[in-house]
Design a protein around this motif. Structure first.
Motif, PDB file in Angstrom:
ATOM      1  N   THR A 373      -0.314   2.882  -6.668  1.00 29.54           N
ATOM      2  CA  THR A 373      -0.003   3.889  -5.635  1.00 29.54           C
ATOM      3  C   THR A 373      -0.903   5.106  -5.815  1.00 29.54           C
ATOM      4  OG1 THR A 373       1.745   4.835  -7.031  1.00 29.54           O
ATOM      5  CG2 THR A 373       2.402   3.144  -5.446  1.00 29.54           C
ATOM      6  N   ARG A 374      -1.596   5.491  -4.761  1.00 30.77           N
ATOM      7  CA  ARG A 374      -2.475   6.657  -4.817  1.00 30.77           C
ATOM      8  C   ARG A 374      -1.688   7.934  -4.495  1.00 30.77           C
ATOM      9  NH1 ARG A 374      -8.071   7.099  -4.503  1.00 30.77           N
ATOM     10  NH2 ARG A 374      -8.612   9.258  -4.992  1.00 30.77           N
ATOM     11  N   THR A 375      -0.672   7.747  -3.631  1.00 32.87           N
ATOM     12  CA  THR A 375       0.227   8.850  -3.301  1.00 32.87           C
ATOM     13  C   THR A 375       1.652   8.364  -3.492  1.00 32.87           C
ATOM     14  OG1 THR A 375       0.448   8.228  -0.975  1.00 32.87           O
ATOM     15  CG2 THR A 375      -1.412   9.677  -1.558  1.00 32.87           C
ATOM     16  N   GLY A 381       3.088   5.600   2.269  1.00 34.82           N
ATOM     17  CA  GLY A 381       2.053   6.316   1.547  1.00 34.82           C
ATOM     18  C   GLY A 381       0.813   5.458   1.443  1.00 34.82           C
ATOM     19  N   THR A 382      -0.015   5.734   0.431  1.00 37.70           N
ATOM     20  CA  THR A 382      -1.280   5.031   0.275  1.00 37.70           C
ATOM     21  C   THR A 382      -1.345   4.362  -1.089  1.00 37.70           C
ATOM     22  OG1 THR A 382      -2.369   6.667   1.661  1.00 37.70           O
ATOM     23  CG2 THR A 382      -3.791   5.272   0.314  1.00 37.70           C
ATOM     24  N   ARG A 389      -8.494   1.551  -0.019  1.00 44.05           N
ATOM     25  CA  ARG A 389      -7.277   2.335   0.218  1.00 44.05           C
ATOM     26  C   ARG A 389      -6.513   1.700   1.378  1.00 44.05           C
ATOM     27  NH1 ARG A 389      -7.389   7.891  -1.439  1.00 44.05           N
ATOM     28  NH2 ARG A 389      -6.225   8.393   0.466  1.00 44.05           N
ATOM     29  N   ASP A 391      -2.731   1.749   3.691  1.00 47.05           N
ATOM     30  CA  ASP A 391      -1.433   2.343   4.010  1.00 47.05           C
ATOM     31  C   ASP A 391      -0.355   1.315   3.789  1.00 47.05           C
ATOM     32  OD1 ASP A 391      -2.571   4.752   4.770  1.00 47.05           O
ATOM     33  OD2 ASP A 391      -2.872   4.085   6.843  1.00 47.05           O
ATOM     34  N   LYS A 401       3.694   8.344  -7.678  1.00 45.97           N
ATOM     35  CA  LYS A 401       2.245   8.179  -7.732  1.00 45.97           C
ATOM     36  C   LYS A 401       1.843   7.474  -9.020  1.00 45.97           C
ATOM     37  CE  LYS A 401      -1.943  11.036  -7.613  1.00 45.97           C
ATOM     38  NZ  LYS A 401      -2.467  12.425  -7.546  1.00 45.97           N
TER      39      LYS A 401
END
Length: 421
Positions: A373-375, A381-382, A389, A391, A401
């Motif tokens: 998880t990037r966010t 999130g992303t 990347r 969604d 995160k």
């Protein structure tokens, strides 16, 4: 040496004969005004109106009555054979009235555009107008009122029986002073008036005046606007400029031409229409909708101002838009598969998956792949899978995160992930 003044000979007299035929409308008013002006400029002795009309628009009749009132030339109405409704009103403004033996004058009921009797307010107005017309030529107004109002009772002493709206025969008109005489034809009338040796000038409407009268007819105006609106709407959905656009543009040109010639509109109305067209064209190059809206308002305003009555023009415009909408629905619903023109307008191919069309890429190959998880996912999130990347959404919970997740489901563009413990 004394000067001898020679008497004017009959042959030196000029008499104009002008037809007052068909329906009474503003185009007719424009022609009659030109005829009177020409007769006055020629120094004519009199102008004879050869009348045969079933009536027409009240506002046009009032305009013609005012034109008669403002003219000093001797005006003679020759009812040959009918001067009904607005025709009777106009005849009463003449200095003298003559009729053929079979002629009739009257039946001046007010009928609205739907063919029904007008309201009491309009009837009262027209009743007063008919009385004023009779009084302008020193005629008994009771008969004029009886022509316009079927509730007016005529005293028995006059010997006239009216069943409804009064219509006078030639003998009855002579009896009550609504006619100066009965003549078989125009030649007999000229002889009776002492104009048998006068120079007779027959004045006919020009081609442009006849065209203007046709175009400004209350029935033709909504048809022209309907053709214009339908043609231009079809053209907006068609590539290039074709038959539909030419029809719509021609209809609009005829509409404004007729109203300009008839004196209903000035060049400022045409300029307003051209400005409206220019603003709509500018909208294609300057997006935002403001210019297009202003252009549409300018076009509608020019159409409303082109007529003698804003209310009538508003009704005609509403009818035209309704016809355009109905016409488009009919063409699309019932004729869309058969009309070659509509094949350029309507997308006939099915955009189904079986035909090879997809709304987005279905990433089923991601199922089972893990990522980071990037966010935070709350629940969307992303995430990062490899160097990509993406969604993503969770199954409903929160994932912080930098947590490791696995793709568990793909539904079109919706990628569902689950945190790996």
């Amino acid at each position: 040496m004394a000067l001898t003044i020679q008497p004017v000979k009959a042959a030196d007299k000029v008499v104009y004969v002008v037809p007052l035929e068909k329906e009474v409308e503003r185009g007719l008013a424009s022609f009659l005004e030109r005829a009177i002006n020409e007769a006055e400029e020629a120094g004519a002795e009199a102008i004879i109106f050869n009348i045969n009309t079933p009536g027409g628009a009240i506002d046009a009749a009032r305009d013609i009555g005012q034109i008669f009132t403002n003219s000093e030339i001797k005006k003679i109405a020759f009812v040959n054979p009918n001067a009904l409704s607005a025709g009777a009103y106009i005849s009463l403004y003449a200095d003298e009235i003559y009729m053929t033996p079979s002629a009739s004058m009257g039946a001046a009921a007010v009928i609205d555009s739907a063919g029904n009797a007008a309201d009491k307010k309009t009837i009262s107005y027209w009743n007063s107008a008919m009385s004023s017309a009779a009084e302008s030529s020193d005629r008994n107004p009771i008969f004029a009122r009886a022509m316009a109002d079927d509730t007016v009772e005529i005293p028995e002493e006059y010997g006239i029986v009216s069943n409804g709206f009064l219509t006078l025969s030639s003998s009855e008109a002579r009896q009550v002073g609504y006619s100066e005489g009965t003549e078989e034809n125009l030649d007999a009338l000229l002889s009776e008036l002492g104009y048998e040796n006068a120079e007779i000038r027959n004045l006919e409407p020009s081609f442009l005046e006849n065209l203007a009268r046709f175009i400004t007819n209350p029935i033709v105006v909504p048809i022209l606007l309907s053709v214009a609106s339908l043609g231009l709407i079809v053209e907006l959905y068609s590539p290039g400029f074709g038959v539909a656009g030419m029809m719509g543009l021609t209809a609009m040109m005829l509409f404004f031409f007729g109203h300009l010639v008839a004196g209903l509109a000035g060049f400022e109305v045409l300029i307003l229409f051209i400005i409206g067209i220019g603003l709509i064209i500018a909208e294609f190059f300057v997006p935002g909708g403001i210019l297009g809206a202003l252009g549409l308002v300018a076009i509608i305003a020019s159409i409303l101002l082109a007529g003698n009555s804003i209310v009538y023009m508003g009704i005609a415009l509403a009818i035209a838009l309704l016809v355009a909408v109905i016409g488009m629905v009919i063409m699309v619903k019932f004729l869309g598969k058969n009309l070659h023109l509509l094949k350029k307008i309507i997308l006939s191919d099915s955009t189904s998956t079986e035909s090879g069309y997809v709304s987005n890429v279905n990433r089923v190959e991601l199922i089972g792949i893990t990522g980071i998880t990037r966010t935070p996912l709350r629940p969307s999130g992303t995430i990062v899978i490899g160097d990509e990347r993406i969604d993503a959404v969770t199954e409903g919970g929160y994932i912080d995160k930098n947590k490791q997740v696995k793709v568990v489901k793909v539904e079109g563009s919706r990628i569902v992930v689950r945190e790996i413990d």
